[in-house]
Enzyme design. Structure first.
Site, short mmCIF file in Angstrom:
data_model
loop_
_atom_site.label_atom_id
_atom_site.label_comp_id
_atom_site.label_asym_id
_atom_site.label_seq_id
_atom_site.Cartn_x
_atom_site.Cartn_y
_atom_site.Cartn_z
N SER A 153 -43.35 -9.14 -10.56
CA SER A 153 -43.21 -9.77 -11.87
C SER A 153 -43.58 -8.80 -12.97
O SER A 153 -44.48 -7.96 -12.81
CB SER A 153 -44.12 -11.00 -11.96
OG SER A 153 -44.10 -11.55 -13.26
N HIS A 205 -35.77 -31.88 8.18
CA HIS A 205 -35.60 -32.45 6.83
C HIS A 205 -36.66 -31.89 5.87
O HIS A 205 -37.02 -32.55 4.89
CB HIS A 205 -35.68 -33.99 6.85
CG HIS A 205 -34.66 -34.64 7.73
ND1 HIS A 205 -33.42 -35.04 7.29
CD2 HIS A 205 -34.70 -34.93 9.06
CE1 HIS A 205 -32.74 -35.57 8.29
NE2 HIS A 205 -33.50 -35.51 9.39
N LYS A 241 -48.33 -10.47 -8.47
CA LYS A 241 -47.29 -11.29 -7.82
C LYS A 241 -46.37 -10.39 -7.00
O LYS A 241 -45.92 -9.34 -7.48
CB LYS A 241 -46.49 -12.05 -8.86
CG LYS A 241 -45.54 -13.10 -8.28
CD LYS A 241 -44.96 -13.95 -9.41
CE LYS A 241 -44.14 -15.11 -8.88
NZ LYS A 241 -42.86 -14.67 -8.30
N VAL A 242 -46.08 -10.81 -5.78
CA VAL A 242 -45.17 -10.07 -4.90
C VAL A 242 -44.08 -11.03 -4.45
O VAL A 242 -44.36 -12.12 -3.93
CB VAL A 242 -45.91 -9.48 -3.68
CG1 VAL A 242 -44.92 -8.79 -2.75
CG2 VAL A 242 -46.99 -8.51 -4.14
N HIS A 287 7.53 18.41 3.42
CA HIS A 287 7.93 17.28 2.57
C HIS A 287 7.06 16.05 2.91
O HIS A 287 6.86 15.72 4.07
CB HIS A 287 9.40 16.95 2.79
CG HIS A 287 9.98 16.08 1.72
ND1 HIS A 287 9.81 14.71 1.71
CD2 HIS A 287 10.69 16.38 0.60
CE1 HIS A 287 10.40 14.20 0.64
NE2 HIS A 287 10.95 15.20 -0.05
N PRO A 288 6.58 15.34 1.88
CA PRO A 288 5.73 14.16 2.12
C PRO A 288 6.41 13.09 2.96
O PRO A 288 5.78 12.48 3.84
CB PRO A 288 5.42 13.64 0.71
CG PRO A 288 5.61 14.81 -0.18
CD PRO A 288 6.69 15.63 0.44
N GLY A 321 0.80 -1.22 0.00
CA GLY A 321 0.00 0.00 0.00
C GLY A 321 0.84 1.27 0.00
O GLY A 321 0.34 2.34 0.33
N THR A 322 2.10 1.15 -0.39
CA THR A 322 2.97 2.33 -0.42
C THR A 322 2.37 3.46 -1.25
O THR A 322 2.45 4.63 -0.89
CB THR A 322 4.36 1.95 -0.96
OG1 THR A 322 4.95 0.99 -0.10
CG2 THR A 322 5.26 3.17 -1.06
N GLU A 338 -34.19 -11.69 -0.76
CA GLU A 338 -33.30 -12.02 -1.88
C GLU A 338 -32.09 -11.10 -1.90
O GLU A 338 -30.96 -11.54 -2.15
CB GLU A 338 -34.09 -11.96 -3.19
CG GLU A 338 -35.14 -13.04 -3.31
CD GLU A 338 -36.13 -12.80 -4.43
OE1 GLU A 338 -36.94 -13.72 -4.71
OE2 GLU A 338 -36.12 -11.70 -5.02
N SER A 361 5.07 2.74 5.15
CA SER A 361 3.81 2.20 4.61
C SER A 361 3.47 0.88 5.28
O SER A 361 2.30 0.53 5.47
CB SER A 361 3.93 1.98 3.10
OG SER A 361 4.21 3.20 2.44
N ASN A 362 4.53 0.14 5.69
CA ASN A 362 4.33 -1.19 6.25
C ASN A 362 3.64 -1.18 7.60
O ASN A 362 3.05 -2.19 8.01
CB ASN A 362 5.67 -1.91 6.38
CG ASN A 362 6.36 -2.10 5.04
OD1 ASN A 362 5.78 -1.81 3.99
ND2 ASN A 362 7.59 -2.57 5.07
N ASP A 397 9.77 13.38 4.62
CA ASP A 397 10.53 13.86 5.77
C ASP A 397 9.65 14.36 6.89
O ASP A 397 10.02 14.26 8.07
CB ASP A 397 11.48 14.98 5.34
CG ASP A 397 12.55 14.51 4.36
OD1 ASP A 397 12.80 13.29 4.32
OD2 ASP A 397 13.12 15.36 3.64
#
Length: 467
Positions: free
Chosen positions: A322, A192, A328-329, A133-134, A109-110, A335, A144-145, A136
């Site tokens: 439908s 069953h 029809k419902v 600085h991004p 993900g760096t 679902e 990143s780790n 520093d």
């Protein structure tokens, strides 16, 4: 707003950005820089992006890191303040459109981490009038780790608390309410998919409520693992370039700001290299999806027909079912829920595969793991809330049909077996089936029991455990 930070060269719709690999053309109005642009060009894969919750988690990590660095003397207070304020804007969602890296990218993900670093650096530079600085400054004491899994932990914990748990509670309460409403309705049980002994309809709904309650407990317990943060382990867990107290201070800040008890990982090498806690949470989420699948399928069966199926329940009619059959419902909410569950189970497989995909000191499957885990939580939250609101809370029992079918069941012969023996009870059930009579009617002729005793034995409320 002027989004061109100090020292950048602009030209019409683009500007030239530079990193250690050279010059890159970046959109002139972009807040990000060269490394983000390289990632955009390198990973034109899916169009999927890590979402709002993850970006907020990143912002929280960057703000906490800036404040912790300042407190520990690792960052100049003025710079830390500017970084913290810029990170606050990211936390608030004011710059989500600037997070442009595809989910399918570098495994650590760096690219996403640098996307955050560059956006925050740009905002901070403009705010304080000096170059931030991004790497520093914004990324001080981090890698990143450790940033990316920490951001995932923060995002997942918040998403569970703010979306999934309230939705699960509402669904559980909806089932409990129906369990009370249906507590006096005796119906035939089924094993069953065949007739079995009677039970209360309320007990069926109470079982559903308990399933959700137990799933809630499992997810909550599993989520505790994510309160440990890898932050401060930097590249491999050795804490190289980070103050010793960095993670402890940052975790305390995150706990204060979010209300969740984040803490430093007990072992940074384990926290860096493995994602076992993520796998455990994903498994608990999948188990909830399995529970919802069982519940939704039960409700579809109990409401089937309505005239030529079981028809014991009436579901709310919320839309025509439908394009060809008037009137029809369909059980559309159920679902929809089942499709969410199918997707969640697929996501869990991907998360488990990603969690198993680490090698040595790093898991290099983090971005897609993060995307899928957060999507699991978000989808389950939305489906649970929708199921409660648009289905369960409006379910009604078809009492007359339930009573009629229960009296017709051959399984009632079970209540006679202790008095007249298993074989004689089976013979009565078989004759009832062949003749179309009820067990009660055949037993009057063949059992030798008095009418009073027969009525005692075939009392439906007693058979259902109510007397």
């Amino acid at each position: 707003m002027d989004v061109t930070p100090y020292g950048w060269q602009t030209m019409q719709d683009e500007r030239i950005e530079r990193d250690e690999m050279g010059a890159v053309r970046v959109p002139a109005t972009a807040l990000y820089g060269a490394q983000t642009q390289r990632a955009v060009e390198n990973f034109p894969i899916s169009g999927l992006r890590l979402g709002r919750e993850f970006i907020r988690g990143l912002g929280l990590i960057k703000k906490a890191s800036a404040v912790a660095n300042a407190r520990l003397g690792a960052l100049e207070p003025e710079i830390a303040s500017a970084v913290g304020q810029a990170a606050k804007e990211v936390i608030e969602g004011r710059h989500d459109s600037q997070f442009v890296v595809d989910v399918f990218q570098t495994g650590s993900g760096t690219s996403t981490n640098m996307n955050a670093n560059e956006v925050i650096a740009c905002l901070a530079s403009n705010a304080c009038g000096r170059k931030i600085h991004p790497n520093d400054h914004v990324n001080r004491s981090q890698s990143s780790n450790d940033v990316m899994p920490s951001a995932l932990h923060v995002a997942a914990v918040e998403l569970l608390a703010e979306q999934l748990f309230p939705a699960m509670t509402r669904l559980e309460m909806a089932f409990r309410s129906k369990a009370r409403e249906f507590s006096g309705i005796v119906k035939i049980g089924r094993t069953h998919l065949q007739d079995a002994v009677p039970l209360y309809l309320g007990d069926e709904f109470g079982a559903y409520a308990r399933q959700i309650e137990m799933a809630h407990d499992r997810i909550r317990c599993s989520g505790q693992a994510l309160l440990e943060l890898p932050l401060g382990g930097t590249a491999v867990g050795t804490r190289l370039n980070a103050p010793r107290e960095f993670c402890r201070v940052a975790a305390e800040l995150l706990s204060k700001w979010t209300g969740h008890a984040f803490r430093e990982a007990e072992n940074h090498f384990e926290a860096q290299a493995s994602r076992d806690g993520v796998s455990m949470l994903a498994g608990a989420l999948k188990t909830y999806a399995i529970a919802l699948t069982k519940i939704a399928n039960d409700l579809r069966l109990l409401a089937s027909g309505p005239r030529c199926g079981l028809g014991e329940l009436g579901l709310p009619a919320i839309q025509p079912g439908s394009s060809i059959m008037p009137g029809k419902v369909n059980p559309v909410i159920l679902e929809s829920t089942l499709m969410v569950c199918a997707q969640v189970m697929g996501y869990e497989t991907a998360v488990a595969w990603c969690c198993a995909g680490g090698q040595l000191e790093l898991n290099a499957m983090l971005p897609v793991m993060a995307y899928d885990l957060l999507e699991m939580i978000r989808l389950l939250a939305a489906a649970s809330r929708n199921l409660a609101e648009r289905c369960v809370e409006e379910i009604r029992a078809n009492r007359e049909r339930i009573g009629r079918m229960t009296e017709q069941s051959y399984a009632l012969a079970t209540a006679l077996s202790l008095e007249i023996g298993h074989a004689a009870a089976a013979s009565i059930a078989q004759e009832a089936e062949q003749s179309g009579s009820t067990v009660r009617e055949v037993a009057r002729k063949r059992s030798g029991l008095t009418e009073h005793r027969l009525n005692e034995l075939l009392d439906l409320r007693r058979l259902a455990g109510g007397g």
